[in-house]
Structure formats: structure tokens, C-alpha cells
Write a protein that holds these residues in place. Structure first.
Motif, PDB file in Angstrom:
ATOM      1  N   GLU A 229       0.834  -1.202   0.000  1.00 59.12           N
ATOM      2  CA  GLU A 229       0.000   0.000   0.000  1.00 59.12           C
ATOM      3  C   GLU A 229       0.870   1.254   0.000  1.00 59.12           C
ATOM      4  OE1 GLU A 229      -3.704   1.871   2.605  1.00 59.12           O
ATOM      5  OE2 GLU A 229      -2.241   0.551   3.574  1.00 59.12           O
ATOM      6  N   PHE A 230       1.924   1.253   0.821  1.00 60.66           N
ATOM      7  CA  PHE A 230       2.824   2.403   0.840  1.00 60.66           C
ATOM      8  C   PHE A 230       3.499   2.576  -0.512  1.00 60.66           C
ATOM      9  CE2 PHE A 230       7.045   4.235   1.223  1.00 60.66           C
ATOM     10  CZ  PHE A 230       6.752   5.448   1.815  1.00 60.66           C
ATOM     11  N   ARG A 231       3.951   1.483  -1.116  1.00 54.82           N
ATOM     12  CA  ARG A 231       4.610   1.573  -2.423  1.00 54.82           C
ATOM     13  C   ARG A 231       3.695   2.232  -3.448  1.00 54.82           C
ATOM     14  NH1 ARG A 231       6.205  -3.733  -1.039  1.00 54.82           N
ATOM     15  NH2 ARG A 231       4.742  -4.653  -2.547  1.00 54.82           N
ATOM     16  N   GLU A 232       2.408   1.870  -3.409  1.00 59.07           N
ATOM     17  CA  GLU A 232       1.457   2.441  -4.356  1.00 59.07           C
ATOM     18  C   GLU A 232       1.287   3.943  -4.120  1.00 59.07           C
ATOM     19  OE1 GLU A 232      -2.035   4.005  -6.022  1.00 59.07           O
ATOM     20  OE2 GLU A 232      -1.936   3.588  -3.862  1.00 59.07           O
ATOM     21  N   LEU A 233       1.172   4.350  -2.863  1.00 57.24           N
ATOM     22  CA  LEU A 233       1.033   5.769  -2.546  1.00 57.24           C
ATOM     23  C   LEU A 233       2.295   6.539  -2.909  1.00 57.24           C
ATOM     24  CD1 LEU A 233      -0.791   5.610   0.922  1.00 57.24           C
ATOM     25  CD2 LEU A 233      -1.724   6.509  -1.221  1.00 57.24           C
ATOM     26  N   TRP A 234       3.443   5.933  -2.667  1.00 64.14           N
ATOM     27  CA  TRP A 234       4.714   6.604  -2.926  1.00 64.14           C
ATOM     28  C   TRP A 234       4.887   6.897  -4.414  1.00 64.14           C
ATOM     29  CZ3 TRP A 234       7.438   9.098   0.431  1.00 64.14           C
ATOM     30  CH2 TRP A 234       8.751   9.473   0.152  1.00 64.14           C
ATOM     31  N   GLU A 235       4.392   6.003  -5.235  1.00 71.33           N
ATOM     32  CA  GLU A 235       4.521   6.185  -6.678  1.00 71.33           C
ATOM     33  C   GLU A 235       3.675   7.347  -7.204  1.00 71.33           C
ATOM     34  OE1 GLU A 235       6.577   4.756  -8.857  1.00 71.33           O
ATOM     35  OE2 GLU A 235       7.501   3.896  -7.060  1.00 71.33           O
ATOM     36  N   ARG A 236       2.737   7.832  -6.391  1.00 73.55           N
ATOM     37  CA  ARG A 236       1.916   8.972  -6.820  1.00 73.55           C
ATOM     38  C   ARG A 236       2.688  10.291  -6.765  1.00 73.55           C
ATOM     39  NH1 ARG A 236      -3.835   8.068  -3.574  1.00 73.55           N
ATOM     40  NH2 ARG A 236      -4.200   5.876  -4.172  1.00 73.55           N
ATOM     41  N   HIS A 237       3.760  10.342  -5.999  1.00 76.98           N
ATOM     42  CA  HIS A 237       4.600  11.544  -5.874  1.00 76.98           C
ATOM     43  C   HIS A 237       3.814  12.733  -5.322  1.00 76.98           C
ATOM     44  CE1 HIS A 237       8.336  10.106  -7.810  1.00 76.98           C
ATOM     45  NE2 HIS A 237       7.510   9.277  -8.424  1.00 76.98           N
ATOM     46  N   GLU A 238       2.862  12.471  -4.448  1.00 78.13           N
ATOM     47  CA  GLU A 238       2.142  13.566  -3.810  1.00 78.13           C
ATOM     48  C   GLU A 238       3.011  14.187  -2.719  1.00 78.13           C
ATOM     49  OE1 GLU A 238      -1.583  12.151  -2.377  1.00 78.13           O
ATOM     50  OE2 GLU A 238      -2.422  11.813  -4.365  1.00 78.13           O
ATOM     51  N   VAL A 239       2.880  15.490  -2.553  1.00 76.75           N
ATOM     52  CA  VAL A 239       3.661  16.228  -1.561  1.00 76.75           C
ATOM     53  C   VAL A 239       2.703  17.036  -0.706  1.00 76.75           C
ATOM     54  CG1 VAL A 239       5.456  17.954  -1.189  1.00 76.75           C
ATOM     55  CG2 VAL A 239       5.640  16.356  -3.109  1.00 76.75           C
TER      56      VAL A 239
END
Length: 300
Positions: A229-239
Motif C-alpha cells: 500500500e505504501f509503495r502504491e502511494l509513494w509512486e503517486r509523488h504527492e507532496v
């Protein structure tokens, strides 16, 4: 003639000083630090005889190498600030051989550029006055955390707000790691999907200021390894950035649903340390917090 001399001088001046070599400076600092710690230790403290011909104050290099189970030549190179790699295991062995306290050990690992495999309990590094503030805030939950979401200290109410934190290994007491990997903590977050999305975005924003720090890279790798789940969120590059004043909903296993305002008070912006307090948003939540605190204080 004079013009040519002045022009030549200007050209020489424009060369400027050599570029700053941060790695070299850090190796020199590490070498000086190790030597200073070695020289302060009497041989008797580590079970070695002093002997009659000892000229070196404290321990010899070969004695430290023996105590740390590393090669004498390798350790000598380390104190000579040579460009050699130091593993976490070797840094740990040297820290033990030199009898370093928590602050000194942390300094050693920072200079060596490796992550401490056995960091000291974060509560030990929090000033007693702040620990007293945490106690005085009860029954309101409160904690001290850094910008990496490591929990440095917490009061009894916070310690049982989302799970039994005392039962969690020290190296796992990180709010984001718990939100992604700890079952009880995950269940306690009523609005978990939005919470972890915001936390991941905040982490990316903060990481930009700590790209060279081993502890940040270690936590990122661990989250990527342990949570799809974290990997998927991290790939969004949201800041994003940490916000305050919003109501957070927690479902405590003992007293039920809690509506709380989260309020971060920054203690040291350059280090990212903050005191976070959770204030009840309604009377029912206040009563439930008092009940939870009473249960915890009674050892229940």
C-alpha cells in the motif's frame, strides 16, 4: 607592465579555494572522535592490564581493534581518516568497545554514514522537563515525535490510544510504519485511507531536506519493503505539509470512538521535533479519555 601584473593577479585570484569535500571532513571528524574516545578509557575498565611501558593515554589502537574484533590495520586506517567503508555491525562493535553513551553512539553512526541497528530508547534523549509536560497533560494524549514520525516519548494515555505502545519494539515506534503495518494501529484509524495518504505526502516533502541521512533512507526502504500500500502511494509523488486543527477520529479498543483535535507544537524546526497533543472535540470524548486514563493508571 603594471596592467599585465594586475591582470595576472586577478586571474590567479579568480581560481578561488578548492571545492568543499564534505566526505573528507566527515572522515576527519570521525577519526578525531574515535581517537579522543579511545584515549579516555583506562585499560582496567575493559579488563586489560596497564603494563609498565604504556605511553599512550587510554587504550592503544590494537586494543580497540581486538575488543571490536576488527583488523588492526583497518582500524588504524579508520583513525587516519582514510576512505574506507564502515558497516553498521562494525560501528556497533566499535561503539561497544569504546563504551560510548547514547549521544556518542549516535554521533559515531552519523559520522560513519550508517544506520544504527540498535538505537537507544528515544525517551532517554528527551529532556526531563518535557517528559514532565507530557505527564501533566494527562488525561489528554500527547507525544513527542520528529518529522520522520519516530515516537520519541509519550504519556500513558497516548501509549494506549491506538495500541499498547510499550509492547511495540523501540525500533518500530514510528507512526507511519505502524499505520501501514500494525494491525491494531490500523484498525484504530477511522479515516485511515486519507490519514496514510497525507502521511506519505508529508514524508516525501520532509525527505527532500534529509536525502543524505541514513535513518531517513532506512525508513523509506523498510516501508517500501513491508507495505505494498505504501509503495502504491509513494509512486503517486504527492507532496504535503503537516496541518493542525482538524478533527481526527480514533476507535479505541477500550472506550470506543474518540473525536480529537491534533495540535503540533514545534520544539526545534531544524530537527523536526514537535510536541503533539490531542484535545477532545466533544464532551463524550473527554469522558472517554478520562476513563481510558483511569484504566491505564490503575494498570488495567
Amino acid at each position: 607592465m603594471h596592467a599585465e601584473v594586475h591582470a595576472g593577479t586577478a586571474a590567479t585570484t579568480d581560481i578561488g579555494p578548492p571545492p568543499f569535500d564534505g566526505a573528507r571532513v566527515r572522515r576527519r571528524e570521525l577519526a578525531d572522535f574515535l581517537r579522543s574516545r579511545r584515549e579516555r578509557i583506562a585499560p582496567e575498565r575493559v579488563g586489560l592490564p596497564r603494563g609498565r611501558r604504556r605511553r599512550t593515554p587510554g587504550l592503544r589502537r590494537e586494543e580497540v581493534a581486538h575488543l571490536a574484533s576488527v583488523g588492526v590495520t583497518w582500524y588504524t586506517w579508520l583513525e587516519q581518516a582514510r576512505d574506507i567503508q564502515v558497516s553498521a555491525g562494525v560501528a556497533d562493535a566499535i561503539a561497544r568497545a569504546l563504551l560510548l553513551d547514547g549521544s556518542e553512539r549516535s554521533h559515531l553512526f552519523t559520522l560513519a554514514g550508517v544506520t544504527d541497528p540498535a538505537p537507544e530508547n528515544g525517551c532517554d534523549g528527551v529532556p526531563p522537563a518535557l517528559l514532565e509536560v507530557l505527564r501533566q497533560l494527562e488525561p489528554m494524549p500527547a507525544c513527542i515525535q520528529n518529522s520522520r514520525y519516530d515516537l520519541l516519548a509519550y504519556n500513558r494515555t497516548y501509549g494506549h490510544l491506538l495500541c499498547d505502545l510499550d509492547a511495540v519494539p523501540v525500533e518500530d515506534r514510528n507512526c507511519m510504519l505502524l499505520a501501514f503495518t500494525h494491525d491494531e494501529w490500523r484498525r484504530a484509524l477511522v479515516d485511515r485511507a486519507e490519514t496514510v495518504r497525507v502521511m506519505a505526502a508529508n514524508y516525501r516533502a520532509q525527505l527532500a531536506e534529509h536525502l543524505a541521512e541514513p535513518a531517513w533512507k532506512h525508513m523509506l526502504r523498510r516501508l517500501q519493503r513491508e507495505s505494498a500500500e505504501f509503495r502504491e502511494l509513494w509512486e503517486r509523488h504527492e507532496v504535503g505539509r503537516t496541518t493542525s486543527g482538524r478533527i481526527k477520529r480514533f476507535r479505541n479498543a477500550r472506550v470506543g470512538l474518540l473525536h480529537l483535535y491534533g495540535n503540533p507544537l514545534w520544539l526545534a524546526p531544524q530537527l523536526g521535533a514537535r510536541l503533539v497533543t490531542y484535545v477532545p472535540a466533544d464532551e463524550e470524548t473527554r469522558e472517554r479519555l478520562e476513563k481510558l486514563h483511569a484504566m491505564v493508571a490503575a494498570g488495567g
